[in-house]
Design an enzyme around this catalytic site. Structure first.
Site, PDB file in Angstrom:
ATOM      1  CB  SER A 132      -0.875  -0.011   1.255  1.00  0.00           C
ATOM      2  OG  SER A 132      -1.446   1.249   1.460  1.00  0.00           O
ATOM      3  CD  GLU A 134      -2.127   5.110   5.002  1.00  0.00           C
ATOM      4  OE1 GLU A 134      -1.643   5.032   6.135  1.00  0.00           O
ATOM      5  OE2 GLU A 134      -2.619   6.143   4.542  1.00  0.00           O
ATOM      6  CE1 TYR A 155      -4.184  -1.771   5.484  1.00  0.00           C
ATOM      7  CE2 TYR A 155      -3.152   0.276   4.777  1.00  0.00           C
ATOM      8  CZ  TYR A 155      -3.756  -0.927   4.469  1.00  0.00           C
ATOM      9  OH  TYR A 155      -3.929  -1.277   3.154  1.00  0.00           O
TER      10      TYR A 155
HETATM   11  P1  NAP Z   1     -11.477  -4.613   1.536  1.00  0.00           P
HETATM   12  O1  NAP Z   1     -12.625  -4.270   0.630  1.00  0.00           O
HETATM   13  O2  NAP Z   1     -11.470  -4.097   2.924  1.00  0.00           O
HETATM   14  O3  NAP Z   1     -11.411  -6.234   1.571  1.00  0.00           O
HETATM   15  C1  NAP Z   1     -10.618  -6.882   2.513  1.00  0.00           C
HETATM   16  C2  NAP Z   1     -10.844  -8.379   2.394  1.00  0.00           C
HETATM   17  O4  NAP Z   1     -10.044  -9.041   3.375  1.00  0.00           O
HETATM   18  C3  NAP Z   1     -12.288  -8.849   2.653  1.00  0.00           C
HETATM   19  O5  NAP Z   1     -12.561  -9.933   1.813  1.00  0.00           O
HETATM   20  C4  NAP Z   1     -12.222  -9.310   4.104  1.00  0.00           C
HETATM   21  O6  NAP Z   1     -13.216 -10.251   4.443  1.00  0.00           O
HETATM   22  C5  NAP Z   1     -10.856  -9.950   4.118  1.00  0.00           C
HETATM   23  N1  NAP Z   1     -10.297 -10.121   5.458  1.00  0.00           N
HETATM   24  C6  NAP Z   1     -10.151  -9.194   6.427  1.00  0.00           C
HETATM   25  N2  NAP Z   1      -9.554  -9.745   7.509  1.00  0.00           N
HETATM   26  C7  NAP Z   1      -9.344 -11.045   7.229  1.00  0.00           C
HETATM   27  C8  NAP Z   1      -8.785 -12.144   7.927  1.00  0.00           C
HETATM   28  N3  NAP Z   1      -8.334 -12.014   9.182  1.00  0.00           N
HETATM   29  N4  NAP Z   1      -8.723 -13.346   7.317  1.00  0.00           N
HETATM   30  C9  NAP Z   1      -9.201 -13.510   6.055  1.00  0.00           C
HETATM   31  N5  NAP Z   1      -9.750 -12.523   5.332  1.00  0.00           N
HETATM   32  C10 NAP Z   1      -9.813 -11.305   5.919  1.00  0.00           C
HETATM   33  O7  NAP Z   1     -10.096  -4.202   0.867  1.00  0.00           O
HETATM   34  P2  NAP Z   1      -9.782  -3.805  -0.661  1.00  0.00           P
HETATM   35  O8  NAP Z   1     -10.005  -2.344  -0.838  1.00  0.00           O
HETATM   36  O9  NAP Z   1     -10.411  -4.773  -1.556  1.00  0.00           O
HETATM   37  O10 NAP Z   1      -8.191  -3.994  -0.685  1.00  0.00           O
HETATM   38  C11 NAP Z   1      -7.608  -5.262  -1.001  1.00  0.00           C
HETATM   39  C12 NAP Z   1      -6.201  -5.309  -0.419  1.00  0.00           C
HETATM   40  O11 NAP Z   1      -5.411  -4.262  -0.980  1.00  0.00           O
HETATM   41  C13 NAP Z   1      -6.125  -5.114   1.085  1.00  0.00           C
HETATM   42  O12 NAP Z   1      -5.037  -5.877   1.546  1.00  0.00           O
HETATM   43  C14 NAP Z   1      -5.804  -3.635   1.249  1.00  0.00           C
HETATM   44  O13 NAP Z   1      -5.156  -3.407   2.481  1.00  0.00           O
HETATM   45  C15 NAP Z   1      -4.901  -3.424   0.056  1.00  0.00           C
HETATM   46  N6  NAP Z   1      -4.885  -2.073  -0.521  1.00  0.00           N
HETATM   47  C16 NAP Z   1      -6.055  -1.462  -0.858  1.00  0.00           C
HETATM   48  C17 NAP Z   1      -6.016  -0.209  -1.458  1.00  0.00           C
HETATM   49  C18 NAP Z   1      -7.289   0.503  -1.874  1.00  0.00           C
HETATM   50  O14 NAP Z   1      -7.223   1.712  -2.126  1.00  0.00           O
HETATM   51  N7  NAP Z   1      -8.409  -0.195  -1.990  1.00  0.00           N
HETATM   52  C19 NAP Z   1      -4.784   0.403  -1.713  1.00  0.00           C
HETATM   53  C20 NAP Z   1      -3.611  -0.268  -1.369  1.00  0.00           C
HETATM   54  C21 NAP Z   1      -3.669  -1.524  -0.785  1.00  0.00           C
HETATM   55  P3  NAP Z   1     -14.697  -9.806   4.943  1.00  0.00           P
HETATM   56  O15 NAP Z   1     -15.442  -9.445   3.667  1.00  0.00           O
HETATM   57  O16 NAP Z   1     -15.205 -11.019   5.613  1.00  0.00           O
HETATM   58  O17 NAP Z   1     -14.519  -8.617   5.845  1.00  0.00           O
HETATM   59  O1  G4F Z   2     -10.780   6.715   2.423  1.00  0.00           O
HETATM   60  P1  G4F Z   2      -9.768   6.643   3.501  1.00  0.00           P
HETATM   61  O2  G4F Z   2     -10.184   6.015   4.783  1.00  0.00           O
HETATM   62  O3  G4F Z   2      -8.505   5.919   2.865  1.00  0.00           O
HETATM   63  P2  G4F Z   2      -6.966   5.851   3.320  1.00  0.00           P
HETATM   64  O4  G4F Z   2      -6.792   6.130   4.751  1.00  0.00           O
HETATM   65  O5  G4F Z   2      -6.191   6.690   2.360  1.00  0.00           O
HETATM   66  O6  G4F Z   2      -6.649   4.298   3.108  1.00  0.00           O
HETATM   67  C1  G4F Z   2      -7.062   3.607   1.934  1.00  0.00           C
HETATM   68  O7  G4F Z   2      -6.046   3.718   0.957  1.00  0.00           O
HETATM   69  C2  G4F Z   2      -4.800   3.068   1.301  1.00  0.00           C
HETATM   70  C3  G4F Z   2      -3.841   3.310   0.128  1.00  0.00           C
HETATM   71  O8  G4F Z   2      -3.156   4.515   0.346  1.00  0.00           O
HETATM   72  C4  G4F Z   2      -5.080   1.591   1.509  1.00  0.00           C
HETATM   73  F1  G4F Z   2      -3.916   0.927   1.752  1.00  0.00           F
HETATM   74  C5  G4F Z   2      -6.045   1.419   2.665  1.00  0.00           C
HETATM   75  O9  G4F Z   2      -6.337   0.033   2.814  1.00  0.00           O
HETATM   76  C6  G4F Z   2      -7.346   2.160   2.310  1.00  0.00           C
HETATM   77  O10 G4F Z   2      -7.927   1.503   1.224  1.00  0.00           O
HETATM   78  O11 G4F Z   2      -9.237   8.112   3.839  1.00  0.00           O
HETATM   79  C7  G4F Z   2      -8.723   8.957   2.841  1.00  0.00           C
HETATM   80  C8  G4F Z   2      -8.459  10.330   3.427  1.00  0.00           C
HETATM   81  C9  G4F Z   2      -7.636  10.313   4.722  1.00  0.00           C
HETATM   82  O12 G4F Z   2      -6.713  11.352   4.690  1.00  0.00           O
HETATM   83  C10 G4F Z   2      -8.661  10.595   5.819  1.00  0.00           C
HETATM   84  O13 G4F Z   2      -8.137  11.253   6.959  1.00  0.00           O
HETATM   85  O14 G4F Z   2      -9.716  10.920   3.772  1.00  0.00           O
HETATM   86  C11 G4F Z   2      -9.619  11.502   5.056  1.00  0.00           C
HETATM   87  N1  G4F Z   2     -10.960  11.584   5.640  1.00  0.00           N
HETATM   88  C12 G4F Z   2     -11.591  12.751   5.970  1.00  0.00           C
HETATM   89  N2  G4F Z   2     -12.788  12.475   6.496  1.00  0.00           N
HETATM   90  C13 G4F Z   2     -11.766  10.553   5.930  1.00  0.00           C
HETATM   91  C14 G4F Z   2     -12.930  11.118   6.480  1.00  0.00           C
HETATM   92  N3  G4F Z   2     -11.623   9.203   5.796  1.00  0.00           N
HETATM   93  C15 G4F Z   2     -12.650   8.411   6.179  1.00  0.00           C
HETATM   94  N4  G4F Z   2     -12.536   7.069   6.015  1.00  0.00           N
HETATM   95  N5  G4F Z   2     -13.796   8.913   6.732  1.00  0.00           N
HETATM   96  C16 G4F Z   2     -13.983  10.270   6.910  1.00  0.00           C
HETATM   97  O15 G4F Z   2     -15.013  10.707   7.398  1.00  0.00           O
END
Ligand code: NAP
Ligand code: G4F
Length: 327
Positions: A132, A134, A155
């Protein structure tokens, strides 16, 4: 020719659901790990489960958890996957401050368990790790594969451990293992507590008269928001290359949360200023101020580029919510 076999952890998540569809369309046999839950947790893949031509023919689901190492060994031995996509995670940054230990266990040690399961099961496989942006945390943009890491949340720290474990298994055991360092990617399937989806739902509900306002935290954070289906193709491309490596996927554009709200509310003809309120509960103990990814390596080596940029993404997500409200 024999169909390729893929194993996806986190198949019920946003990315897992798109990746499953993508691989099935490429004639893969797809296995997914799901968690036992007291309520339904498969909505994003229910359309695949309901399709009798797919379910238990080219798609197989297995109970398991990233905190249960022996189960991971059993599954990998049984499935013998050609490719493993490790997408499972407690993926919410704000929640990781409340649950640092569980986040470290499932996100960090969970990856170590899966890598070790591959080694113990002694299977020939390729491994994708969902790393990520992050992990860059406090290091200013633009961020690339060469940028120093400085995580700012439990995280981010757990993902950094997973990143290094993935590299270590590549170097120590010759595993074909890749880190995809993905910047934020969103969609109509994004979890409702992430900021893009939260804003898209609120803009549609406010425009329809069923909600009055929306409470947000920090509006000044900059993120690089792309479209999730395009990013899962990038994951697959990494595992098809002749050499394992680490790649940034991003759009190389940055917008503040404030601008995102502006785009979303403009889609329904409203001014966000009239509806967005501040709530300190959503402010993080440490914030990541700015993430903007340099994806030039993925473009040069894999031929991957993003197509959808943030303003279009915001409009797409709000229009989806509007259509849902009308049905
Ligand atoms: P997500 O929608 O939160 O999906 C997470 C998945 O992981 C769900 O299927 C969840 O199952 C499963 N999970 C959580 N805890 C688990 C555990 N202990 N054992 C087995 N399964 C578990 O995340 P996403 O946005 O698709 O992201 C996919 C991956 O990419 C994650 O690793 C995330 O950290 C990473 N990532 C995401 C972003 C982004 O912007 N989306 C960016 C960078 C990296 P349930 O449905 O049962 O909760
Ligand atoms: O949507 P967010 O919660 O995403 P964040 O923290 O960037 O993390 C996501 O992206 C990561 C990749 O860089 C992934 F690895 C991670 O698993 C996840 O998918 O927040 C985005 C921004 C942050 O700066 C947060 O402080 O939005 C700001 N924010 C402002 N108000 C909020 C809110 N975020 C959330 N979730 N809820 C609010 O009300």
């Amino acid at each position: 020719m024999k169909n390729k076999v893929a194993l996806i952890t986190g198949i019920t998540g946003q990315d897992g659901s798109y990746l499953a569809e993508f691989l099935l369309a490429k004639d893969y046999i797809v296995h997914g790990i799901i968690r036992r839950s007291s309520s339904f947790n498969t909505d994003r893949i229910d359309h695949l489960i309901a399709d009798s031509k797919i379910m238990n023919n080219s798609l197989f689901l297995h109970y398991g958890d990233m905190t249960d190492g022996s189960r991971l060994v059993t599954l990998i031995k049984k499935i013998q996957p050609d490719e493993i996509y490790n997408l499972a995670a407690q993926s919410h940054v704000r929640v990781s401050f409340d649950e640092p230990e569980y986040t470290g266990d499932s996100v960090g040690i969970g990856t170590a368990r899966l890598l070790e399961a591959v080694r113990i099961a002694d299977v020939e496989t390729r491994f994708y790790q969902a790393s990520s942006s992050e992990m860059f945390g406090a290091t200013p943009p633009p961020q690339s594969e060469e940028t120093a890491f400085y995580p700012r949340s439990p995280y981010g720290a757990a993902k950094l451990y997973s990143y290094w474990m993935t590299r270590n298994y590549r170097e120590a055991y010759g595993l074909f293992a890749c880190n995809g360092i993905l910047f934020n990617h969103e969609s109509e399937r994004r979890g409702e507590t992430f900021v893009t989806r939260k804003i898209a739902i609120a803009a549609a509900r406010i425009a329809s008269g069923v909600q009055k306002d929306i409470y947000l935290g920090n509006l000044e954070a900059i993120r690089d928001w792309g479209y999730a289906p395009e990013y899962v193709e990038g994951m697959w491309m990494m595992l098809q290359h002749q050499k394992p490596d680490d790649y940034v996927l991003a759009t190389n554009t940055g917008y503040t949360v404030r601008e995102l709200a502006q785009f979303a509310f403009e889609t329904v003809g409203l001014n966000y200023v009239d509806y967005v309120k501040k709530d300190e509960r959503y402010v993080r103990p440490t914030e990541v101020d700015a993430l903007i990814g340099d994806y030039s390596k993925a473009k040069r080596v894999l031929g991957w580029s993003p197509k959808t940029l943030t303003p279009e993404l915001a409009t797409k997500m709000v229009n989806f919510e509007m259509a849902k409200l009308k049905n």
